[in-house]
Motif scaffolding. Structure first.
Motif: not given
Length: 622
Positions: A415-423, A425-429, A459-469
């Protein structure tokens, strides 16, 4: 073994006090104090002598000692043995030999050679020119080595970068621009059959260039996995690159021949880049408590005031947002499953593109526009063709700001690696799709509730961190088609679950059914059709390029096999209730609260689950 002229055989035998007669003798090695004869000599039929020190002296040490004794022993090879042959080609039964490559040890002494034929094929053997080459197996006592080994070692010693490529042609293309490169003698599939790691000790910059095909991709991963540890010890890294060309099979030689430079090679993210190896998995286990506390804190923060509220206040809280109404709520985790060949990836990509472009309805379901990250870890290199076909069919341009694709495996637990890469890329899905779960949980036991608990937790943590599905795509079980494969705890942990069934009766269809919606009533099952779209370009063979796109089908209110209506399947109580609702003039599109209020006022009782099915059927009929 190096060869010397046969007329020196007796002189060498006398000097080393060789014992025995005929063509095989044993003597004392001149390169060390040899009390027990350890030097073996063999006179070959072509008048040459083969010799070897059983105590481990190198060939050059033995040759130097013989020369110092006054024996006129020639140096090995009358030409640069480590260079590929430039002698004229020769025709054989296998084809025309165009080049011969010499594989040498670290001292530049030839161990074996390899011929390239046209039509393209390769054989190992002996002889360093097309005229002299003969097909032969590599002797059992010869340990295979990387190509151009002396040059490889020299570059590593000088602190230069080195390249690992798919074949000898690529090696020489890189050497032509001043680089040091190597490859494996027996093809991309066999790198792991040999232990080449010791030759890379001290290397700090190893770059693997993969060919643009499936075999090249696996080869790159194999090389990177085998060299990462030894290169890491020197503080270096192993990276993977590809040619800046779209053609299938394109390699670094094609890249350079086209006029591109090495700076224009394309960096390829790999499994190793995402750091989901055994060490990361151990850290994931170790950090479960910390992450669970963080997850619960984040969930609590979703409440406006993070405090208990009364029933009256609860009524005032905003309802859950959605991307596709009912089927894809935000801040949830979900699963889509189906058998192989059920078109589930096409259906998921179609849903993702509806959200990214903001098309108002996805096969009858309301859509709200959002940003989508599609992790295409299975068949990712072909997703671009599917996206272009969809865009062409719908005559829509997909906004770059709303869609990003990761066409390589990415582990869900990272999760942390993915969040870093999204940051970066300046992309919040708003929606993250992992297609498939199997390729996004490599090394984890899908039948283990404990290990799959880590996946659903991530998955749950990623959903919460991003506010995403966050949604995964998975396969059905081998013997069960009504549930996803693996631990039953996974679908139990999901907020939404879809089942997709493929049909190929003359035309391509897929049935889509929501088997679980935690906070709402499931919508009716519906069908979509897949149609072929021809793209404007052609492939390298001049053939048309096609792909499939998903188009509207129908809401399934009848069982197409039995002919029984969906309402009749619910039983006589449901039929009677619908008749009363119709007679009372209740809108067929009325929702559960309206129907429930009418029933309460008319003294009709029915379970909420059953009532929800009745409401869905009435809406579908309308």
């Amino acid at each position: 073994m190096p060869k010397v002229q046969s007329d020196l055989f007796e002189q060498i035998s006398a000097y080393v006090n060789a014992k025995g007669s005929g063509n095989q003798r044993n003597g004392q090695c001149p390169a060390h104090d040899d009390n027990t004869p350890s030097l073996s000599l063999t006179l070959k039929g072509d008048g040459s002598v083969l010799f070897k020190c059983q105590s481990g002296c190198t060939q050059e040490e033995v040759l130097s000692a013989l020369r110092e004794a006054g024996l006129e022993v020639p140096r090995p090879g009358g030409r640069r043995e480590s260079e590929r042959s430039t002698t004229a080609a020769r025709d054989t039964e296998l084809g025309r030999i165009t080049e011969v490559y010499a594989y040498t040890n670290e001292h530049g002494e030839v161990l074996f050679t390899k011929a390239r034929y046209e039509p393209k094929t390769f054989r190992c053997g002996v002889g360093d020119t097309p005229k002299k080459f003969k097909v032969a197996s590599i002797p059992k006592h010869v340990t295979p080595v990387p190509y151009r080994l002396p040059q490889l070692l020299a570059a590593i010693k000088d602190g230069r970068r080195v390249w690992v490529v798919g074949g000898e042609k690529d090696v020489h293309a890189l050497e032509a621009v001043g680089e040091a490169a190597t490859c494996n003698h027996d093809g991309e599939q066999n790198w792991n059959l040999h232990d080449f790691t010791r030759w890379f000790e001290g290397a700090t910059d190893v770059r693997v260039v993969k060919d643009n095909d499936k075999g090249g991709e696996q080869y790159a991963y194999d090389v990177q996995a085998s060299l990462t540890e030894v290169v890491g010890h020197a503080g270096g890294a192993v990276t993977v690159w590809r040619a800046n060309l779209p053609q299938k099979g394109a390699d670094v030689a094609d890249h350079l021949q086209t006029g591109y430079t090495l700076d224009q090679l394309v960096s390829v993210p790999t499994v190793a880049d995402l750091a989901f190896d055994d060490e990361v998995r151990r850290e994931v286990h170790k950090d479960r408590v910390r992450r669970e506390a963080k997850r619960r804190t984040a969930l609590a923060a979703l409440s406006p005031s993070a405090r208990p509220v009364s029933l009256d206040d609860l009524e005032q809280l905003p309802t859950a947002d959605y991307l596709i109404k009912v089927m894809v709520p935000k801040n949830t985790i979900g699963e889509v499953f189906g058998a192989s060949g059920s078109y589930k990836s096409f259906v998921m990509l179609d849903a993702a593109l509806h959200v990214a472009t903001g098309r108002p309805r996805w096969h009858g379901h309301r859509v709200r526009q959002g940003r989508v990250l599609y992790v295409a870890s299975e068949g990712g290199l072909g997703i671009h063709k599917r996206i272009r076909a969809w865009s062409q069919h719908h005559d829509l341009t997909i906004p770059n700001k709303n869609l990003m694709v990761l066409p390589y495996p990415f582990q869900i637990v990272a999760v942390d690696a993915l969040l870093d890469r999204l940051t970066e890329a300046e992309f919040e899905p708003d929606w993250v799709i992992f297609d498939t779960r199997a390729t996004s949980t490599v090394g984890m036991d899908e039948n283990s509730p404990t290990e799959m608990g880590l996946v659903t937790d991530a998955m749950r943590r990623l959903a919460v961190e991003l506010g995403a599905a966050v949604t995964t795509v998975h396969h059905t079980g081998w013997s069960e088609s009504d549930r996803s494969r693996g631990a039953s705890s996974v679908p139990a942990a999901m907020d939404t679950v879809w089942r997709i069934e493929g049909e190929k009766n003359g035309r391509k269809h897929a049935r889509i059914r929501c088997t679980k919606v935690k906070e709402d009533q499931a919508p009716p099952e519906f069908k979509v059709e897949l149609r072929s779209v021809t793209l404007p370009e052609t492939d390298e063979d001049g053939d048309s390029v096609t792909s499939l796109v998903v188009v509207d089908g129908e809401v399934l209110t009848r069982d197409e096999k039995s002919g029984v209506s969906a309402l009749e399947e619910l039983g006589p109580d449901a039929v009677a209730l619908v008749a009363r609702l119709d007679a009372a003039g209740i809108d067929p599109r009325a929702g559960l609260p309206t129907i429930h209020a009418w029933m309460k006022g008319n003294g009709v009782k029915m379970s909420k689950t059953f009532l929800g099915q009745v409401v869905a059927v009435r809406k579908a009929r309308s």
